[in-house]
Design an enzyme around this catalytic site. Structure first.
Site, PDB file in Angstrom:
ATOM      1  N   THR A  64      41.010  42.831  33.499  1.00  0.00           N
ATOM      2  CA  THR A  64      41.377  41.897  34.482  1.00  0.00           C
ATOM      3  C   THR A  64      43.312  41.435  35.010  1.00  0.00           C
ATOM      4  O   THR A  64      42.813  42.794  35.972  1.00  0.00           O
ATOM      5  CB  THR A  64      41.019  40.425  34.358  1.00  0.00           C
ATOM      6  OG1 THR A  64      41.972  40.199  32.775  1.00  0.00           O
ATOM      7  CG2 THR A  64      39.977  40.203  33.185  1.00  0.00           C
ATOM      8  N   LYS A  68      40.289  45.532  26.193  1.00  0.00           N
ATOM      9  CA  LYS A  68      41.016  45.132  27.948  1.00  0.00           C
ATOM     10  C   LYS A  68      41.828  44.030  26.554  1.00  0.00           C
ATOM     11  O   LYS A  68      41.798  43.934  25.951  1.00  0.00           O
ATOM     12  CB  LYS A  68      40.299  44.684  29.146  1.00  0.00           C
ATOM     13  CG  LYS A  68      39.473  43.097  28.618  1.00  0.00           C
ATOM     14  CD  LYS A  68      39.183  41.824  29.589  1.00  0.00           C
ATOM     15  CE  LYS A  68      40.184  41.714  30.786  1.00  0.00           C
ATOM     16  NZ  LYS A  68      40.724  40.566  29.057  1.00  0.00           N
ATOM     17  N   THR A  96      41.697  37.533  27.076  1.00  0.00           N
ATOM     18  CA  THR A  96      39.906  37.880  26.419  1.00  0.00           C
ATOM     19  C   THR A  96      40.518  39.476  26.050  1.00  0.00           C
ATOM     20  O   THR A  96      41.067  40.208  26.746  1.00  0.00           O
ATOM     21  CB  THR A  96      39.378  37.992  26.662  1.00  0.00           C
ATOM     22  OG1 THR A  96      39.367  36.283  27.013  1.00  0.00           O
ATOM     23  CG2 THR A  96      38.127  38.292  26.307  1.00  0.00           C
ATOM     24  N   GLU A 129      50.662  39.924  28.651  1.00  0.00           N
ATOM     25  CA  GLU A 129      51.574  38.628  29.807  1.00  0.00           C
ATOM     26  C   GLU A 129      52.652  38.923  29.902  1.00  0.00           C
ATOM     27  O   GLU A 129      52.703  38.232  29.288  1.00  0.00           O
ATOM     28  CB  GLU A 129      50.629  37.200  30.492  1.00  0.00           C
ATOM     29  CG  GLU A 129      48.886  38.049  30.123  1.00  0.00           C
ATOM     30  CD  GLU A 129      48.647  37.144  30.528  1.00  0.00           C
ATOM     31  OE1 GLU A 129      47.792  36.703  31.579  1.00  0.00           O
ATOM     32  OE2 GLU A 129      48.833  35.964  29.624  1.00  0.00           O
ATOM     33  N   ASN A 173      51.241  32.134  33.922  1.00  0.00           N
ATOM     34  CA  ASN A 173      49.955  31.785  33.530  1.00  0.00           C
ATOM     35  C   ASN A 173      50.587  29.814  33.996  1.00  0.00           C
ATOM     36  O   ASN A 173      49.988  29.315  34.071  1.00  0.00           O
ATOM     37  CB  ASN A 173      50.484  31.454  31.659  1.00  0.00           C
ATOM     38  CG  ASN A 173      49.698  32.581  31.393  1.00  0.00           C
ATOM     39  OD1 ASN A 173      48.746  32.487  31.267  1.00  0.00           O
ATOM     40  ND2 ASN A 173      50.312  33.658  30.734  1.00  0.00           N
ATOM     41  N   THR A 198      48.378  28.108  40.530  1.00  0.00           N
ATOM     42  CA  THR A 198      48.476  27.192  41.381  1.00  0.00           C
ATOM     43  C   THR A 198      47.343  27.224  42.727  1.00  0.00           C
ATOM     44  O   THR A 198      48.093  28.232  43.737  1.00  0.00           O
ATOM     45  CB  THR A 198      49.199  26.299  40.895  1.00  0.00           C
ATOM     46  OG1 THR A 198      50.497  26.487  41.138  1.00  0.00           O
ATOM     47  CG2 THR A 198      48.681  25.446  39.975  1.00  0.00           C
TER      48      THR A 198
END
Lengths: 381, 381
Positions: A143, A165, A176, A255, A376, A381
């Protein structure tokens, strides 16, 4: 890179239009022979339909012939429809390969709460080409991962290949982890299943990026026996190495991460306590922030160990950072500037000896950075 | 602000030179009458000497006459010397007040692994002046908290005052929560101790800033009976209100926080599950990041609930954000822009109805911001 698959396995991927980026997002893994398999999935109570379906197939115990994965949509929290769509995903893949749906495992990752566009899967599957390399599959299941995650080993002629992943994010979603390992070794299914649990506990379950467990996590190994039997000792050692390498790659690609953290705990009273203690250090936001700032702040490591539930005596425990002893039942004198310099590395190793027993464990994580928060919060947004 | 203490209590503070900032850092609370007390402290295995000493005094069950607190040094992980220094802290405070050391509780917060400069305490204590207001004490116990935390209530003539400090950071250290509540009501000690545990579980233990539990956490209530008896029902209601108000203030002042998050979980099968579910949402880094970005990302709330261990059926659970229903056994249509606007508030309320039973709980946290990472990484080297 071109990682060749074990005998009898093929993989492929195609653009189905599920990812907004337009990148490949539908991946298929097929085995020419029925494959024995072992499986571990998320404990999250809001688990996706693919997880429920996988558990059912697993309990039924029949061999697998294929795994179909879509990225860009987790098909989670999509109501009754989600279960029908997941079954449809299996049916479409089965039809493509001339199999029964019961021979196809499904996996999904991506946005949650949005219905899976199965019509896009239906349209794209005939275009999907299978080949002898892991790479197209490994890329399509990502992703927002920054790096493809593949690992391979040979065991006396048999081959093992794993793809995974890690933590990626598509709005609105959670990280995930998916891992698929395939081998052409012939391994009794009961043994494979029994050993897989331990391997997953020592590898994938010891990765922590932010303490959140996804609704879609999955780690599966397929053994189709195309090569034949190999000695089980070396085989399981190699299987664990592949899983461990993938786990490390997932942690490194967390991340916003700028470095990999490896935590080794020795001397625990039980294996479970060793694992918990290692995970607690790898997961501590305070220590992860210090790691980012190259701050050899052992107080935070000690506090994280103290919160883990693992037994130890603060007057005996030892802590080392990049090999430098910082604490042994009390603060040790050390060169703070040198220790900080040693933390400016691709991988930072924390070691703690609890001195309570013979058990040890590793865990992997990454630093907590402003990038994590930005990915995150600000970018969604 | 000037918050007047209950009858028979005095507080004061002085600059001892323990905080590098030179701010007041030594605080004393004294009761003219022996005070019954109840106590809760960190479960961290690396607990500081003051916690070990407090537990011993608590088990012995005698009344307290004073609490001495130093900020700027946690006196934790300081070896055998730390235990002697902690006892010395009690002796010095006892000497200042003409008491026995066994009547004095100690508490410390600040840097860990550095010996406590007791000679500074010895020098400063004679200068410490006691008075009828909570404010000097409330200020002196802070570390990098941005706001003083005081709460007060009256119960049929008796008074209750609480002061607390929250997550602050001094290199190298971890967040520490301290809370001191005093009342002139007369309350049987067994009842006070029994009820205090539940109150702490519903208030201070439901605050999460970053999931790390300090080595020095402490919440204590002293009741000196100077006013006399009051009805116990209203008394404990008021005591819980004071604790709850302090808990909310601690969450709001979490490191780097821009807003307070309140999580209310209804319909849990047990009280413990209600508390766990609420804490899991308040602690989720993914949801905390979304909160910072004003992103009404209910998938992360659902995933956090799913990880909490609390029982619920994803096909029945309901999630509301600022009163806006987002999920009811499946995604609900809602105005994303409006929901995002509603999140731009001083306090954001998340509600989840698990529909499994009659139990409910609250938890408090804050958003995860780049400021948190900066405070804990970049500002400490």
């Amino acid at each position: 890179m071109a990682v060749r698959l074990p005998r009898g396995f093929r993989m492929g991927a195609v653009r189905a239009g599920i990812k907004p980026s337009g990148k490949p997002d539908l991946a298929l893994l097929a085995s020419g022979l029925p494959a024995l398999w072992a499986y571990a999935a998320t404990q999250n109570r809001a688990a996706a339909p693919s997880v429920h379906r996988g558990r059912r197939l697993y309990a039924e115990g029949r061999p697998l012939r294929a795994v179909v994965v879509n990225a860009g949509n987790a098909n989670c929290a999509t109501g009754e429809r989600g279960f029908r769509d997941d079954e449809r995903l299996a049916e479409l893949a089965a039809f493509r390969l001339g199999l029964s749906p019961e021979e196809v495992l499904t996996a999904s990752t991506g946005v949650i709460g949005v219905p899976l566009p199965v019509e896009k899967v239906e349209k794209a599957l005939p275009q999907l080409e299978l080949g002898p390399f892991a790479d197209p599959f490994a890329e399509a299941i990502l992703t927002t991962d920054l790096a493809v995650k593949v690992a391979e080993r040979e065991v006396e002629g048999a081959r093992l290949v794993g793809v995974a992943k890690g933590s990626g994010m598509i709005h609105p979603n959670m990280a995930t982890m998916l891992a698929f390992l395939v081998t052409d070794a012939r391994v009794p299914q009961e043994v494979l299943r029994e050993r897989w649990k331990g391997i997953v506990d020592r590898t994938f379950n010891q990765v922590t990026v932010d303490g959140d467990t996804s609704t879609n996590d999955l780690a599966v190994v397929l053994a189709n026996g195309a090569y034949g039997e190999v000695p089980l000792g070396p085989f399981f050692a190699a299987l664990e190495e592949v899983a461990r390498e993938l786990a490390r790659k997932i942690a490194r690609d967390g991340e916003g991460a700028t470095k990999l953290m490896t935590v080794r705990v020795y001397g625990a009273a039980t294996e479970e306590e060793a694992r918990r203690a290692a995970r607690a250090v790898a997961a501590s936001p305070l220590w992860k922030s210090a790691l980012y700032g190259n701050d050899p702040n052992w107080g935070r490591i000690l506090a994280a160990l103290g919160n883990s539930g693992a037994r130890f005596d603060p007057f005996r425990v030892e802590i080392r950072l990049q090999g430098i002893p910082l604490y042994r039942g009390g603060a040790l004198p050390f060169d703070r500037e040198k220790a900080s310099q040693a933390m400016r590395a691709e991988e930072v190793v924390v070691e703690a000896d609890l001195k309570e027993g013979p058990f040890q464990a590793e865990a992997w994580g990454c630093d907590l950075t402003e990038g994590y928060v930005r990915i995150n919060a600000l970018y969604t947004t």
